[in-house]
Design a protein around this motif. Structure first.
Motif, PDB file in Angstrom:
ATOM      1  N   GLU A   1      46.294  30.132  46.549  1.00  0.00           N
ATOM      2  CA  GLU A   1      46.625  29.911  47.956  1.00  0.00           C
ATOM      3  C   GLU A   1      46.428  31.199  48.752  1.00  0.00           C
ATOM      4  N   PRO A   2      45.777  31.149  49.928  1.00  0.00           N
ATOM      5  CA  PRO A   2      45.529  32.364  50.723  1.00  0.00           C
ATOM      6  C   PRO A   2      46.827  33.110  51.023  1.00  0.00           C
ATOM      7  N   ARG A   3      46.716  34.422  51.032  1.00  0.00           N
ATOM      8  CA  ARG A   3      47.865  35.271  51.320  1.00  0.00           C
ATOM      9  C   ARG A   3      47.373  36.650  51.717  1.00  0.00           C
ATOM     10  N   GLY A   4      48.223  37.406  52.405  1.00  0.00           N
ATOM     11  CA  GLY A   4      47.905  38.777  52.768  1.00  0.00           C
ATOM     12  C   GLY A   4      46.620  38.865  53.568  1.00  0.00           C
ATOM     13  N   MET A   5      45.703  39.721  53.134  1.00  0.00           N
ATOM     14  CA  MET A   5      44.457  39.934  53.858  1.00  0.00           C
ATOM     15  C   MET A   5      43.458  38.798  53.657  1.00  0.00           C
ATOM     16  N   ILE A   6      43.734  37.863  52.753  1.00  0.00           N
ATOM     17  CA  ILE A   6      42.856  36.711  52.528  1.00  0.00           C
ATOM     18  C   ILE A   6      43.405  35.521  53.310  1.00  0.00           C
ATOM     19  N   SER A   7      42.641  35.070  54.301  1.00  0.00           N
ATOM     20  CA  SER A   7      43.092  33.969  55.158  1.00  0.00           C
ATOM     21  C   SER A   7      42.592  32.611  54.677  1.00  0.00           C
TER      22      SER A   7
ATOM     23  N   LEU B   1      45.379  34.322  42.918  1.00  0.00           N
ATOM     24  CA  LEU B   1      45.083  35.231  44.022  1.00  0.00           C
ATOM     25  C   LEU B   1      46.380  35.901  44.437  1.00  0.00           C
ATOM     26  N   VAL B   2      46.387  37.232  44.435  1.00  0.00           N
ATOM     27  CA  VAL B   2      47.584  37.985  44.803  1.00  0.00           C
ATOM     28  C   VAL B   2      47.192  39.129  45.715  1.00  0.00           C
ATOM     29  N   GLY B   3      48.162  39.686  46.429  1.00  0.00           N
ATOM     30  CA  GLY B   3      47.877  40.827  47.283  1.00  0.00           C
ATOM     31  C   GLY B   3      48.731  40.859  48.532  1.00  0.00           C
ATOM     32  N   ASP B   4      48.359  41.757  49.442  1.00  0.00           N
ATOM     33  CA  ASP B   4      49.070  41.907  50.704  1.00  0.00           C
ATOM     34  C   ASP B   4      48.045  42.158  51.804  1.00  0.00           C
ATOM     35  N   ASP B   5      48.438  42.790  52.901  1.00  0.00           N
ATOM     36  CA  ASP B   5      47.519  42.964  54.016  1.00  0.00           C
ATOM     37  C   ASP B   5      46.586  44.154  53.843  1.00  0.00           C
ATOM     38  N   ALA B   6      46.666  44.862  52.706  1.00  0.00           N
ATOM     39  CA  ALA B   6      45.788  46.006  52.461  1.00  0.00           C
ATOM     40  C   ALA B   6      44.885  45.816  51.252  1.00  0.00           C
ATOM     41  N   ARG B   7      45.318  45.029  50.275  1.00  0.00           N
ATOM     42  CA  ARG B   7      44.539  44.823  49.057  1.00  0.00           C
ATOM     43  C   ARG B   7      44.696  43.383  48.588  1.00  0.00           C
TER      44      ARG B   7
ATOM     45  N   ARG C   1      43.579  40.766  44.971  1.00  0.00           N
ATOM     46  CA  ARG C   1      42.936  40.596  43.664  1.00  0.00           C
ATOM     47  C   ARG C   1      42.815  39.112  43.365  1.00  0.00           C
ATOM     48  N   LEU C   2      41.611  38.703  42.992  1.00  0.00           N
ATOM     49  CA  LEU C   2      41.342  37.346  42.526  1.00  0.00           C
ATOM     50  C   LEU C   2      40.989  37.430  41.052  1.00  0.00           C
ATOM     51  N   VAL C   3      41.670  36.629  40.250  1.00  0.00           N
ATOM     52  CA  VAL C   3      41.402  36.572  38.814  1.00  0.00           C
ATOM     53  C   VAL C   3      41.115  35.118  38.447  1.00  0.00           C
ATOM     54  N   ILE C   4      39.998  34.897  37.745  1.00  0.00           N
ATOM     55  CA  ILE C   4      39.640  33.555  37.288  1.00  0.00           C
ATOM     56  C   ILE C   4      39.295  33.630  35.809  1.00  0.00           C
ATOM     57  N   ASP C   5      39.912  32.760  35.005  1.00  0.00           N
ATOM     58  CA  ASP C   5      39.610  32.666  33.583  1.00  0.00           C
ATOM     59  C   ASP C   5      38.601  31.555  33.345  1.00  0.00           C
ATOM     60  N   PHE C   6      37.554  31.878  32.563  1.00  0.00           N
ATOM     61  CA  PHE C   6      36.486  30.935  32.239  1.00  0.00           C
ATOM     62  C   PHE C   6      36.450  30.671  30.734  1.00  0.00           C
ATOM     63  N   ASP C   7      35.829  29.554  30.373  1.00  0.00           N
ATOM     64  CA  ASP C   7      35.697  29.240  28.952  1.00  0.00           C
ATOM     65  C   ASP C   7      34.689  30.143  28.256  1.00  0.00           C
ATOM     66  N   ARG C   8      33.798  30.777  29.041  1.00  0.00           N
ATOM     67  CA  ARG C   8      32.845  31.722  28.488  1.00  0.00           C
ATOM     68  C   ARG C   8      32.449  32.698  29.599  1.00  0.00           C
ATOM     69  N   LYS C   9      31.770  33.759  29.221  1.00  0.00           N
ATOM     70  CA  LYS C   9      31.475  34.837  30.168  1.00  0.00           C
ATOM     71  C   LYS C   9      30.548  34.356  31.281  1.00  0.00           C
ATOM     72  N   PRO C  10      30.967  34.516  32.540  1.00  0.00           N
ATOM     73  CA  PRO C  10      30.114  34.088  33.651  1.00  0.00           C
ATOM     74  C   PRO C  10      29.237  35.228  34.175  1.00  0.00           C
ATOM     75  N   ALA C  11      27.980  34.912  34.459  1.00  0.00           N
ATOM     76  CA  ALA C  11      27.182  35.816  35.282  1.00  0.00           C
ATOM     77  C   ALA C  11      27.574  35.551  36.739  1.00  0.00           C
ATOM     78  N   PHE C  12      27.392  36.534  37.611  1.00  0.00           N
ATOM     79  CA  PHE C  12      27.793  36.336  38.998  1.00  0.00           C
ATOM     80  C   PHE C  12      27.027  37.301  39.895  1.00  0.00           C
ATOM     81  N   ASN C  13      27.098  37.054  41.176  1.00  0.00           N
ATOM     82  CA  ASN C  13      26.603  37.982  42.171  1.00  0.00           C
ATOM     83  C   ASN C  13      27.516  37.884  43.377  1.00  0.00           C
TER      84      ASN C  13
ATOM     85  N   ASP D   1      38.500  42.734  43.035  1.00  0.00           N
ATOM     86  CA  ASP D   1      39.447  43.482  43.860  1.00  0.00           C
ATOM     87  C   ASP D   1      38.828  43.786  45.218  1.00  0.00           C
ATOM     88  N   LEU D   2      39.590  43.570  46.280  1.00  0.00           N
ATOM     89  CA  LEU D   2      39.179  43.906  47.636  1.00  0.00           C
ATOM     90  C   LEU D   2      40.181  44.890  48.227  1.00  0.00           C
TER      91      LEU D   2
END
Length: 406
Positions: free
Chosen positions: A84-90, A37-43, A45-57, A132-133
């Protein structure tokens, strides 16, 4: 000019391929083996690697503002420190929420919009989920909540990829070449203070920005957007994000700083560089970049390899356009508006770091110089400087019109 959206590039070394995806009915839990999880108080990005393609909602919730990602049953094996939470993600929480279902819950410090949600295949096997948020206003966030279907515990996990439109697309009509006009400082960040009449930099920049925006809008084919139109505080990253959300073609940040040498006067134009052109440029960049700390914000620090890539891409895609604009401003000011020696300088100004918008920072003058301070309070001189600045933007814009065949 061609647009590309680059906020953060995240590098991972895949551990291994974990096998192919089986039918949903008898599939073993997904393995989430890498997260960041990376970013600041305006944007963010969360990236997660999986062993196979995940469906999501996904689903928005308020009080506090949250994004809920629903996944099939997942084993989260990455370190909590990596997200770890940072920036706009509390806050971020993840785990199993029922038979065959897991969730990731992102809590934000402010209203936001999901701007990207997609899965990408990893070269060595498996797949990566990218979320991305971006900050938005309260009315927009409430509309997103109102327009979505009610959240159910058995909500279908259907999406494998979804690209979301720009947060401002539905609200902003862009008819011409848009210049984002950024009045430096504001709110609790007063900026420099004049030596004689104790003029506040935040007031000077706002007055100049309003006049500049009005004059731009009087020109055929030109539009303006004020990052702030009142005495409010905006972080450096928020200023850049607002310009990007409004699809700005140029970003011009106005300032009136103070120096320890009161004899230095005149306007200066700055462009971005990771190495400052001189000690004066370096000192001014350090001072302007302290704006976040005034409000108690920590500047986001990304992994070194990510920062280097972003700076390199910024130079290659926008630096020549920024330099072109800076040169146009200097040329327009010559003989009309006083300039310091070597009026086009460069340094690592955070507010100039938009990767896809040519950007300059204009020091109108220095409040540490009594003559500059007096000039900046003279409406006639202000109008003259604004006229020359508008001419510089028009001169920059002409090749764009010609190239488009208009």
């Amino acid at each position: 000019m061609a647009r590309f959206l680059i906020f953060l590039l995240v590098l991972f070394v895949p551990l291994s391929a974990f096998g192919s995806q089986s039918d949903a009915a008898d599939a073993s839990p997904l393995i989430a083996y890498n997260g960041l999880l990376v970013g600041d108080d305006a944007r963010a990005r969360l990236v997660i690697d999986f062993d196979r393609k995940p469906a999501f909602n996904y689903h928005y919730m308020s009080n506090p503002a949250r994004l809920i990602l629903t996944l099939p049953s997942t084993s989260f094996s990455f370190s909590a420190d990596s997200v770890e939470p940072r920036g706009m993600i509390s806050d971020i929480r993840y785990g199993t929420t029922g038979p065959g279902q897991s969730r990731v819950i992102l809590t934000a410090t402010q209203p936001f919009q999901l701007t990207l949600a997609e899965t990408r295949e990893n070269e060595a096997g498996g797949a990566r989920l990218v979320i991305d948020l971006a900050m938005t206003d309260a009315a927009r966030f409430q509309k997103l909540i109102a327009d979505q279907a009610p959240l159910r515990d058995d909500q279908a996990i259907a999406l494998s990829s979804k690209t979301i439109s720009n947060p401002a697309d539905a609200d902003v009509e862009k008819d011409g070449f848009l210049v984002a006009v950024d009045a430096g400082h504001g709110g609790i960040d007063t900026g420099a203070i004049g030596e004689d009449s104790k003029t506040l930099e935040k007031d000077i920049t706002l007055e100049f920005a309003r006049t500049f925006a009005k004059k731009l809008e009087e020109q055929p084919g030109l539009d303006a957007y004020l990052t702030r139109d009142s005495d409010v505080y905006l972080s450096l990253s928020q200023r850049v994000e607002l310009a990007r959300q409004h699809d700005a073609d140029l970003f011009i940040s106005l300032h009136a700083d103070s120096l320890s040498q009161p004899d230095i006067s005149g306007a200066t134009v700055y462009t971005l560089s990771d190495k400052a052109s001189d000690r004066l440029a370096a000192a001014l960049a350090r001072r302007e970049n302290l704006s976040n700390k005034i409000a108690g914000l920590e500047t986001a620090t990304e992994p070194e390899e990510v920062t280097d890539i972003l700076l390199d891409l910024t130079r290659r895609e926008t630096q020549s356009f920024s330099i072109n604009l800076a040169d146009r401003v200097v040329e327009s000011f010559k003989g009309q508006i006083g300039l310091i020696n070597n009026p086009h300088r460069y340094a690592g100004f955070m507010v100039l770091r938009a990767p896809d918008i040519p950007s300059i920072l204009l020091e109108i003058g220095f409040l540490s110089n009594p003559q500059d301070e007096a000039r900046m309070q003279d409406p006639a001189w202000r109008d003259k400087l604004i006229e020359r600045l508008v001419d510089a933007v028009k001169a920059y814009h002409k090749p764009t019109i010609a190239d488009a065949g208009e």
